[in-house]
Scaffold this active site. Structure first.
Site, PDB file in Angstrom:
ATOM      1  N   ASN A  84      -3.811  -5.080   4.157  1.00  0.00           N
ATOM      2  CA  ASN A  84      -3.671  -4.526   2.756  1.00  0.00           C
ATOM      3  C   ASN A  84      -4.203  -5.180   1.635  1.00  0.00           C
ATOM      4  O   ASN A  84      -5.233  -4.622   0.890  1.00  0.00           O
ATOM      5  CB  ASN A  84      -1.967  -4.287   2.701  1.00  0.00           C
ATOM      6  CG  ASN A  84      -1.599  -3.366   3.685  1.00  0.00           C
ATOM      7  OD1 ASN A  84      -2.072  -2.337   3.970  1.00  0.00           O
ATOM      8  ND2 ASN A  84      -0.045  -3.629   3.929  1.00  0.00           N
ATOM      9  N   ASP A  85      -3.628  -6.410   1.437  1.00  0.00           N
ATOM     10  CA  ASP A  85      -4.046  -6.873   0.172  1.00  0.00           C
ATOM     11  C   ASP A  85      -5.446  -7.492   0.236  1.00  0.00           C
ATOM     12  O   ASP A  85      -6.203  -7.573  -0.891  1.00  0.00           O
ATOM     13  CB  ASP A  85      -3.059  -8.279  -0.107  1.00  0.00           C
ATOM     14  CG  ASP A  85      -1.530  -7.712  -0.105  1.00  0.00           C
ATOM     15  OD1 ASP A  85      -1.311  -6.770  -0.608  1.00  0.00           O
ATOM     16  OD2 ASP A  85      -0.857  -8.406   0.596  1.00  0.00           O
ATOM     17  N   VAL A  86      -5.915  -8.067   1.249  1.00  0.00           N
ATOM     18  CA  VAL A  86      -7.428  -8.642   1.227  1.00  0.00           C
ATOM     19  C   VAL A  86      -8.555  -7.522   1.259  1.00  0.00           C
ATOM     20  O   VAL A  86      -9.888  -7.858   1.345  1.00  0.00           O
ATOM     21  CB  VAL A  86      -7.524  -9.375   2.439  1.00  0.00           C
ATOM     22  CG1 VAL A  86      -6.444 -10.596   2.383  1.00  0.00           C
ATOM     23  CG2 VAL A  86      -7.578  -8.633   3.810  1.00  0.00           C
ATOM     24  N   THR A  87      -8.193  -6.079   1.447  1.00  0.00           N
ATOM     25  CA  THR A  87      -9.007  -4.924   1.015  1.00  0.00           C
ATOM     26  C   THR A  87      -8.893  -4.262  -0.304  1.00  0.00           C
ATOM     27  O   THR A  87      -9.231  -2.992  -0.342  1.00  0.00           O
ATOM     28  CB  THR A  87      -9.160  -4.091   2.348  1.00  0.00           C
ATOM     29  OG1 THR A  87      -7.602  -3.668   2.445  1.00  0.00           O
ATOM     30  CG2 THR A  87      -9.222  -4.762   3.675  1.00  0.00           C
TER      31      THR A  87
ATOM     32  N   ALA B 202       2.322  -8.692  -0.407  1.00  0.00           N
ATOM     33  CA  ALA B 202       2.005  -9.100  -1.980  1.00  0.00           C
ATOM     34  C   ALA B 202       2.953  -8.179  -2.795  1.00  0.00           C
ATOM     35  O   ALA B 202       3.211  -8.485  -3.867  1.00  0.00           O
ATOM     36  CB  ALA B 202       0.739  -9.316  -2.386  1.00  0.00           C
TER      37      ALA B 202
END
Length: 469
Positions: A395-398, A436
């Site tokens: 989720n957060d890294v994209t 996050a």
């Protein structure tokens, strides 16, 4: 004659320590690649055996009954725990074992205080022991909080304490003040207990305000703390192996912490001051987090068609892959795609998952060829010519908000540019936000199709459909 014998014995023990830390260094150098990591672990393990034997050779090494009991209890707990732990739980296992190391160092410092009857005025012994007690205790209690967050025994969101930063400073001053009193001649054991208590509270309050998204940085930081405390204890005990091993762990943990922070485009102080990883942003953004965008869902059959007719597919693994233990299913799918002439690569973000290198470990376990694992800087230039990016719970890294939304908590964090691909397929159980607590507008991008369900089941279904084409 006795002096000569003692000198020879000490020289032999020091030679064993040199062999031990040489094996540590050689082993560490080999864990940088999945191809040699297992061998590197074994070599380092042999080094530890040599170091333990060397320590036992010291005259008056200690109570052999207690040592035997400790070895038996530790082995009985450690080996089954390490063998039975699931890969999804490896981050919390790392945090827990790291904390045990810090706690052991704090107890060693306390035992040495009692051994010297509280007289630590010899500064080359006293200062390292006080330092080891403070840092080891902070590492122990902080690692326990990290474990509890990762194990979801407590919430992953930041837990704010009013005036937390100032309270932490006061706790540190209190611990140091107790240490100074001891070093200046006060030998009350209550003062040393005060060091441990102040440090324990500090360790808890240090990690509680840090959100789940920052756990990789926290784990590597606490790992560095444990190493530094071990090195300090080694100086006080005049134990060469402990000094070298502690410095290796401390240095590698510090370097890794710096790399993790840079991968998130954040400073280490900003991470350790906490706050990132809460749920407020997600709550404010709503269930889709993209201001009313439309979600397109897809099926395994449609996803298989997209993948089969692609020239290049980039798989982006995240914690969702770890949770469902889908790494082996992903490897089988990649083999089928390769048989159809599709080029498959894996995009690895430095902070994907719950600990540094989490995705690398999972994919190496599934025998994914190492040359297919591409780090962020290497793969980001590839997305523009990628036909399909398959995102598995990352989720957060994209999240494109890191590039385009200045008020986002992750603004400025380097991400995997999957939205530059011709199409994106995201595998998720639901539209919930990542660890996050921040929603991802990629999910409502017109290029994106969502395949809902357990990642392992979805990948297995896609592989089956690929076989039918």
């Amino acid at each position: 004659m006795l002096a000569t014998s003692f000198y020879q014995e000490t020289a032999f023990i020091n030679a064993l320590y040199i062999v031990a830390f040489t094996l540590f260094i050689v082993g560490l150098s080999q864990v940088t690649s999945p191809l040699t990591a297992v061998r590197g672990n074994r070599i380092a393990g042999y080094g530890m055996v040599v170091a333990i034997v060397a320590t036992f050779l010291y005259p008056g090494a200690g109570n052999w009954v207690l040592i035997a009991i400790g070895l038996i209890v530790g082995t009985a707990i450690g080996i089954p725990s390490a063998r039975q732990v699931k890969m999804t739980a490896m981050p919390q296992m790392v945090a827990l074992f790291n904390g045990v190391g810090g706690g052991a160092i704090a107890l060693i410092a306390w035992a040495e205080f009692r051994e010297y009857n509280g007289d630590l005025t010899t500064l080359e012994i006293g200062i390292p022991l006080v330092f080891a007690a403070i840092v080891g205790s902070v590492s122990f209690w902080g690692s326990n909080i990290a474990f509890a967050k990762l194990q979801e025994l407590i919430g992953g969101s930041p837990i704010k304490v009013p005036g937390g930063v100032y309270l932490n400073i006061l706790l540190l001053i209190g611990a140091v003040a107790c240490g100074v009193l001891i070093l200046t001649g006060e030998n009350e054991e209550l003062l040393f207990i005060g060091i441990l208590v102040f440090s324990a509270i500090l360790g808890n309050l240090f990690v509680l305000p840090i959100g789940g998204a920052d756990m990789p940085v926290v784990i590597s930081t606490l790992n560095a703390f444990t190493g530094l405390s071990a090195a300090a204890a080694g100086i006080a005990l005049d134990n060469t192996a402990l000094i070298v091993a502690g410095m290796i762990v401390g240095a590698s943990g510090t370097i890794l912490t710096d790399q993790m922070a840079k991968a998130m485009n954040r400073t280490i102080p900003s991470v350790l001051l906490g706050g990132f990883g809460g749920g407020d942003a997600a709550a404010a953004a709503g269930p889709t987090g993209a201001e009313g965008g439309t979600v397109r869902s897809t099926s395994a059959a449609d996803a298989a068609i997209q993948l089969a007719y692609a020239r290049q597919v980039v798989v982006v693994p995240g914690y969702g892959m770890a949770v469902s233990q889908a790494q082996h299913a992903v490897r089988e799918m990649s083999k089928v795609l390769e048989e159809k002439g599709v080029e498959v690569k894996f995009a690895i973000h430095p902070v994907a998952g719950r600990m540094p290198g989490h995705m690398n470990v999972l994919l190496a376990e599934a025998d994914v060829p190492y040359d297919q694992l591409k780090e962020m800087d290497e793969i980001n230039g590839e997305f523009g010519r990628t036909d399909v990016s398959l995102v598995i719970g990352a989720n957060d890294v994209t999240n494109p908000d890191a590039r385009s939304k200045p008020d986002s908590p992750i603004y400025g964090m380097p991400i995997l540019n999957v939205d530059e691909s011709s199409s994106v397929i995201v595998l998720k159980r639901s539209m919930s936000s990542g660890f996050a607590g921040i929603d991802n507008p990629l999910f409502v991008n017109p290029k994106t199709a969502m395949l809902f369900g357990d990642a392992k089941g979805s990948i297995t279904d896609i592989t089956a459909e690929l076989g039918n084409l």
